[in-house]
Every structure is written in structure tokens, then in C-alpha cells.
Design a protein around this motif. Structure first.
Motif, PDB file in Angstrom:
ATOM      1  N   GLU A  36       0.809  -1.223   0.000  1.00 11.41           N
ATOM      2  CA  GLU A  36       0.000   0.000   0.000  1.00 11.41           C
ATOM      3  C   GLU A  36       0.836   1.265   0.000  1.00 11.41           C
ATOM      4  O   GLU A  36       0.302   2.364  -0.014  1.00 11.41           O
ATOM      5  N   GLY A  37       2.161   1.139   0.045  1.00 13.47           N
ATOM      6  CA  GLY A  37       3.006   2.328   0.021  1.00 13.47           C
ATOM      7  C   GLY A  37       3.138   2.973   1.389  1.00 13.47           C
ATOM      8  O   GLY A  37       2.818   2.378   2.424  1.00 13.47           O
ATOM      9  N   SER A  38       3.600   4.228   1.414  1.00  9.75           N
ATOM     10  CA  SER A  38       3.829   4.928   2.678  1.00  9.75           C
ATOM     11  C   SER A  38       2.511   5.399   3.286  1.00  9.75           C
ATOM     12  O   SER A  38       1.476   5.433   2.631  1.00  9.75           O
ATOM     13  N   THR A  39       2.571   5.794   4.554  1.00  9.92           N
ATOM     14  CA  THR A  39       1.350   6.089   5.306  1.00  9.92           C
ATOM     15  C   THR A  39       0.590   7.296   4.769  1.00  9.92           C
ATOM     16  O   THR A  39      -0.631   7.365   4.882  1.00  9.92           O
ATOM     17  N   SER A  40       1.292   8.273   4.189  1.00  7.56           N
ATOM     18  CA  SER A  40       0.611   9.479   3.710  1.00  7.56           C
ATOM     19  C   SER A  40       0.488   9.507   2.190  1.00  7.56           C
ATOM     20  O   SER A  40       0.270  10.567   1.604  1.00  7.56           O
ATOM     21  N   ASN A  41       0.607   8.361   1.561  1.00  8.68           N
ATOM     22  CA  ASN A  41       0.577   8.298   0.104  1.00  8.68           C
ATOM     23  C   ASN A  41      -0.848   8.126  -0.416  1.00  8.68           C
ATOM     24  O   ASN A  41      -1.575   7.239   0.036  1.00  8.68           O
ATOM     25  N   VAL A  42      -1.261   8.962  -1.357  1.00  8.65           N
ATOM     26  CA  VAL A  42      -2.549   8.806  -2.032  1.00  8.65           C
ATOM     27  C   VAL A  42      -2.326   7.902  -3.235  1.00  8.65           C
ATOM     28  O   VAL A  42      -1.683   8.295  -4.206  1.00  8.65           O
ATOM     29  N   ASN A  43      -2.812   6.666  -3.157  1.00 10.74           N
ATOM     30  CA  ASN A  43      -2.626   5.729  -4.274  1.00 10.74           C
ATOM     31  C   ASN A  43      -3.945   5.043  -4.626  1.00 10.74           C
ATOM     32  O   ASN A  43      -3.984   3.872  -4.940  1.00 10.74           O
TER      33      ASN A  43
END
Length: 222
Positions: free
Chosen positions: A60-67
Motif C-alpha cells: 500500500e506504500g507509505s502512510t501518507s501516500n494517495v494511491n
């Protein structure tokens, strides 16, 4: 091809879905078509850009990443030869509600998310500012829907520092947009109360190509 316009379609999936038995199942990631300046289907939200999504072992990527990928209808308009592109879209209004313990109900909204972005792109990289305005709704059992307006900004960019090294960043803030980062848009504040959540998140990263077959990536976010 329809006349002078090229029609493009794209479908992708993975096996990170969950079935009723708790195992992995096929999950649809993207399924969209485009003709001219119009795009319709499920793909990356207009609120972000894949160029600023870090390559991490965490899927899911980093905690603050919008993906986020979601259903949308989008129109994109280049602004001459300036390098700027303007886009606007109506998108599937997915909301996450943390329901107070003494209330029964569910999140509900009948209005699509309205998203737009202004993007600047050159050979050295890109920068983008995106804005979303949306309606958050919650319907207690047997009662009318309670709704409030939410909003948010997302600034992303990616650029070459030197030929094999790329830097990227993302800054996201707003009220009621936490579901774009996988968190609740509305949070419980007591057994009978809740409020729209506010957030501020940021991320930076570096991607380096050591060779055609070896790369490394560093990212930090809060």
C-alpha cells in the motif's frame, strides 16, 4: 480508431483481494478506456499522480501516500504549449466512517467526488496541484441522511536530480478526505457523537537506478 481518434483500453488485476473464506482472490486494479481527452472507468484518481507513488515492499506504500484507484469520468485539456494540463473529473464517492458504538447506521452519499488538478510537465520532471470537494453522508437507522461538505488539496512532484536519481514528494491536507489515504473520513468522538477528521500528511523519497536490473528506493512519510 474512430475517425482520427485513437481508442485505448487497459485492464489490470492482482491477487490481493479477499474472498469469503479469507484467502486471496482476483482483484480488479484498473479497467478504463480513453478517447481523445476523455477517460472513463476505474483508474488512478485525478487527486494524485503515479509518478509520486513510492516503490515499497509494503504493497500500500507509505502512510501518507494517495494511491487510490476508483471509478471516474475525466476530461483533460492541455493548455497550449506551456507544459500545463488541466483536468476535471467526477469520481466514485468512497467514504469510510468510524461509527459511534451506541449508534447504528452507515456511510452514504449520493454525490460524486469532484476532483480537478493542474499539472506542469517537462523533461526534467513534473509538478501537480489537485483539489477535491465532496459530500460526506451518514444515515442512522430509520433517520434521514446527515451530510457535510469536505475538501482537500494534494501537491505532488517528481524530478531528476541527476540522470539515474529521481526525487519525489507529496503534501496532502484537508477535512474529510482521509479515505484517500485509507483512514476514516468521519471518526467517533463518543458513544453518540462523531466528527469529520482533519489531516495533514507529507512524503519525500529518492529513487536511484544502479543498473538496468538494480534499483534502490528511500521514502519517509508522516
Amino acid at each position: 480508431q474512430i475517425g482520427s481518434r485513437i481508442v485505448r483500453t487497459f485492464v489490470s488485476g492482482d491477487f490481493f483481494g479477499q474472498n469469503l473464506k479469507g484467502g486471496d482472490s482476483l482483484r480488479l486494479r484498473q479497467a478504463f478506456g480513453s478517447i481523445g481527452r476523455f477517460t472513463a472507468g476505474q483508474t488512478w484518481t485525478t487527486f494524485t499522480d503515479p509518478n509520486a507513488v513510492p516503490q515499497t515492499l509494503d504493497f500500500e506504500g507509505s502512510t501518507s501516500n494517495v494511491n487510490r484507484r476508483q471509478g471516474l469520468v475525466r476530461f483533460t485539456q492541455p493548455l497550449g504549449d506551456t507544459g500545463f494540463t488541466l483536468a476535471a473529473s467526477l469520481e466514485d464517492p468512497q467514504i469510510i466512517v468510524e461509527v459511534p458504538s451506541q449508534i447504528e447506521g452507515e456511510g452514504r452519499t449520493e454525490s460524486p467526488d469532484l476532483v480537478s488538478h493542474l499539472r506542469f510537465e517537462r523533461d526534467w520532471g513534473m509538478a501537480q496541484a489537485a483539489f477535491v470537494i465532496r459530500e460526506l453522508g451518514f444515515q442512522p437507522v430509520g433517520q434521514p441522511v446527515i451530510s457535510e461538505t469536505a475538501w482537500g488539496w494534494n501537491f505532488v512532484g517528481a524530478f531528476q536530480l541527476i540522470e539515474p536519481t529521481q526525487a519525489y514528494y507529496q503534501i496532502t491536507f484537508g477535512d474529510g478526505i482521509a479515505s484517500y489515504l485509507g483512514s476514516p473520513d468521519i471518526v467517533a468522538t463518543g458513544p453518540f457523537s462523531a466528527e469529520i477528521s482533519s489531516l495533514f500528511g507529507w512524503m519525500i523519497g529518492l529513487h536511484h537506478d544502479w543498473s538496468d536490473s538494480l534499483t534502490s528506493n528511500f521514502t519517509f512519510s508522516r
